[in-house]
Design a protein around this motif. Structure first.
Motif, short mmCIF file in Angstrom:
data_model
loop_
_atom_site.label_atom_id
_atom_site.label_comp_id
_atom_site.label_asym_id
_atom_site.label_seq_id
_atom_site.Cartn_x
_atom_site.Cartn_y
_atom_site.Cartn_z
N SER A 98 37.69 46.77 39.19
CA SER A 98 38.36 45.93 39.96
C SER A 98 38.54 44.64 39.15
O SER A 98 39.50 43.80 39.55
CB SER A 98 38.04 45.75 41.31
OG SER A 98 36.70 45.33 41.56
N PHE A 99 37.83 44.30 38.33
CA PHE A 99 37.59 42.72 37.80
C PHE A 99 38.78 42.47 36.82
O PHE A 99 38.93 43.47 35.93
CB PHE A 99 36.32 42.61 37.02
CG PHE A 99 36.21 41.34 36.48
CD1 PHE A 99 36.00 39.83 37.15
CD2 PHE A 99 36.37 41.12 35.15
CE1 PHE A 99 35.98 38.82 36.51
CE2 PHE A 99 36.36 39.80 34.37
CZ PHE A 99 36.37 38.86 35.35
N ASP A 145 36.57 42.67 49.48
CA ASP A 145 36.33 41.74 48.49
C ASP A 145 35.71 40.50 48.78
O ASP A 145 34.88 39.93 48.12
CB ASP A 145 37.80 41.41 47.76
CG ASP A 145 38.34 42.72 47.07
OD1 ASP A 145 37.45 43.60 46.79
OD2 ASP A 145 39.55 42.69 47.05
N LYS A 188 33.07 40.27 41.25
CA LYS A 188 32.80 41.51 40.62
C LYS A 188 33.08 41.84 39.19
O LYS A 188 33.55 42.66 38.68
CB LYS A 188 33.45 42.62 41.41
CG LYS A 188 33.13 42.68 42.97
CD LYS A 188 34.07 43.85 43.56
CE LYS A 188 33.56 44.14 45.12
NZ LYS A 188 34.16 42.77 45.69
N ALA A 190 40.60 36.75 37.92
CA ALA A 190 39.56 36.24 38.93
C ALA A 190 38.88 35.25 38.38
O ALA A 190 38.25 34.30 39.38
CB ALA A 190 38.58 37.52 38.93
N MET A 241 46.44 37.35 42.58
CA MET A 241 45.24 37.67 43.32
C MET A 241 45.76 37.59 45.00
O MET A 241 46.83 37.05 45.15
CB MET A 241 44.12 36.85 43.34
CG MET A 241 43.32 36.93 41.85
SD MET A 241 42.33 35.71 41.46
CE MET A 241 40.89 36.35 42.72
N SER A 266 33.00 45.26 37.00
CA SER A 266 33.73 46.33 37.66
C SER A 266 34.99 46.88 37.31
O SER A 266 35.72 45.92 36.40
CB SER A 266 33.57 46.08 39.07
OG SER A 266 34.53 45.23 39.28
N THR A 283 41.24 35.65 48.79
CA THR A 283 40.40 35.88 47.61
C THR A 283 40.30 34.44 46.60
O THR A 283 39.22 34.09 46.35
CB THR A 283 40.53 37.09 46.75
OG1 THR A 283 40.70 38.30 47.74
CG2 THR A 283 39.64 37.43 45.70
N TRP A 341 30.00 37.91 43.74
CA TRP A 341 30.21 39.07 44.61
C TRP A 341 31.66 39.35 44.66
O TRP A 341 32.01 40.52 44.82
CB TRP A 341 29.37 38.86 45.98
CG TRP A 341 28.95 40.13 46.77
CD1 TRP A 341 30.16 40.95 46.99
CD2 TRP A 341 27.93 40.59 47.09
NE1 TRP A 341 29.51 42.05 47.79
CE2 TRP A 341 28.15 41.83 48.10
CE3 TRP A 341 26.80 40.03 47.21
CZ2 TRP A 341 27.37 42.62 48.68
CZ3 TRP A 341 25.67 40.97 47.83
CH2 TRP A 341 26.03 42.05 48.39
N ILE A 342 32.35 38.19 44.84
CA ILE A 342 33.73 38.46 45.06
C ILE A 342 34.51 38.99 43.67
O ILE A 342 35.38 39.82 43.86
CB ILE A 342 34.30 37.09 45.84
CG1 ILE A 342 33.79 36.82 47.01
CG2 ILE A 342 35.74 37.03 45.73
CD1 ILE A 342 34.23 35.56 47.66
N PRO A 356 41.77 41.51 52.53
CA PRO A 356 40.65 41.86 51.47
C PRO A 356 39.27 41.81 52.06
O PRO A 356 38.45 41.11 51.56
CB PRO A 356 40.87 40.97 50.18
CG PRO A 356 41.66 39.88 50.95
CD PRO A 356 42.20 40.31 52.38
#
Length: 304
Positions: free
Chosen positions: A153-154, A273, A148, A158, A100, A151, A104, A145-146, A270
């Protein structure tokens, strides 16, 4: 507050910020090394080298000398259990740093203050009121929120820094079950020693130790352990000089530090993000800190 006390507090704040920078520098080295070494390997090296500052912190502890320089603590299983938590917390953090953006992954770990509030209820029997629960909800909204979830992008990675934050928080709450007269550096030494053994076992299970590929990598590994160990040592010194409630709000300076370092060394920025999720995490944590300070003041006033 006298002039001398005020200067001591500001020095403690400066040292706490220095410890944040040292931990971030350690994280940068880990991110640099992860393409060539496993997370458990790096954790083992970090804990091995980090034992030296831990021993220095213990030797400089007046409380330890006053207690007769005892090495054994009555609740040693709790100290070792804390080390097990640290073992897996480090592993998940190092995995996240390898997959990552640096800022983030680091920002998500700042949710540990929220986990500590939640864990204090079942483990310590503390009563948490609506304000602190609202702070926890606010902070976790920032985490989601970070991350996600759901989505495109997840990714599963994470969840790794979130698991790390949870385990670091658990280790912190567990430490509060240990007798208050036990010096903090001794508790940390038990945890570090157990984390070293745990990381070695975890490395063997996940593929073993590979050869160190160059003298340059050896130097980076030594720097990684030195940054982490010195970070702990400086943090211990700062918390001896000022109350935790005074220093805790400044820990969130680690978020802009991490963003700046990630941009400077890895070209990561980011913004989309991190914001506004990072603000929600910091806001939730600061609300918890503020509420605990207010409750502490009320207890002190009631005892007078």
């Amino acid at each position: 507050m006298t002039q001398t006390h005020r200067e001591t507090v500001w020095l403690a704040i400066a040292l706490s910020l220095l410890s944040l920078m040292l931990f971030d520098l350690m994280g940068l080295v880990i991110k640099f090394l992860t393409p060539r070494y496993g997370a458990a390997e790096l954790s083992a090296y970090r804990n091995l080298i980090g034992l030296i500052p831990s021993l220095i912190a213990l030797w400089s502890s007046r409380a330890w000398h006053a207690a007769g320089r005892r090495w054994r603590i009555r609740q040693w299983p709790i100290g070792c259990l804390r080390g097990v938590c640290v073992t897996f917390a480090q592993f998940f953090l190092y995995v996240s740093l390898g997959h990552m953006a640096f800022a983030t992954a680091t920002t998500i770990t700042y949710s540990n203050a929220l986990f500590m509030t939640a864990f204090a209820v079942p483990i310590l029997g503390e009563r948490v009121g609506p304000i602190r629960w609202a702070a926890v909800v606010l902070g976790f909204a920032g985490v989601l929120w970070i991350m996600k979830p759901g989505s495109e992008s997840f990714t599963i990675y994470a969840a790794a820094p979130l698991a790390s934050a949870m385990l670091y928080a658990l280790s912190g709450v567990i430490a509060r079950r240990i007798d208050s007269d036990v010096p903090s550096p001794l508790v940390n030494l038990y945890s570090s020693g157990t984390a070293l053994l745990g990381a070695i076992l975890l490395a063997l299970v996940t593929g073993g130790f590979g050869p160190i590929q160059s003298l340059g990598d050896l130097g980076w590994i030594v720097m990684m352990g030195t940054f982490g160990g010195l970070g702990v040592l400086v943090m211990v010194i700062s918390y001896r000089m000022a109350d935790q409630s005074t220093l805790a709000p400044f820990s969130y300076f680690g978020i802009p530090f991490a963003f700046s370092f990630g941009w400077l060394f890895f070209g990561e920025a980011p913004f989309a993000d991190l914001f506004p999720g990072a603000l929600l995490i910091a806001g939730g944590g600061l609300l918890v800190i503020w509420r605990e300070r207010m409750m502490r003041r009320r207890r002190i006033a009631a005892e007078r």
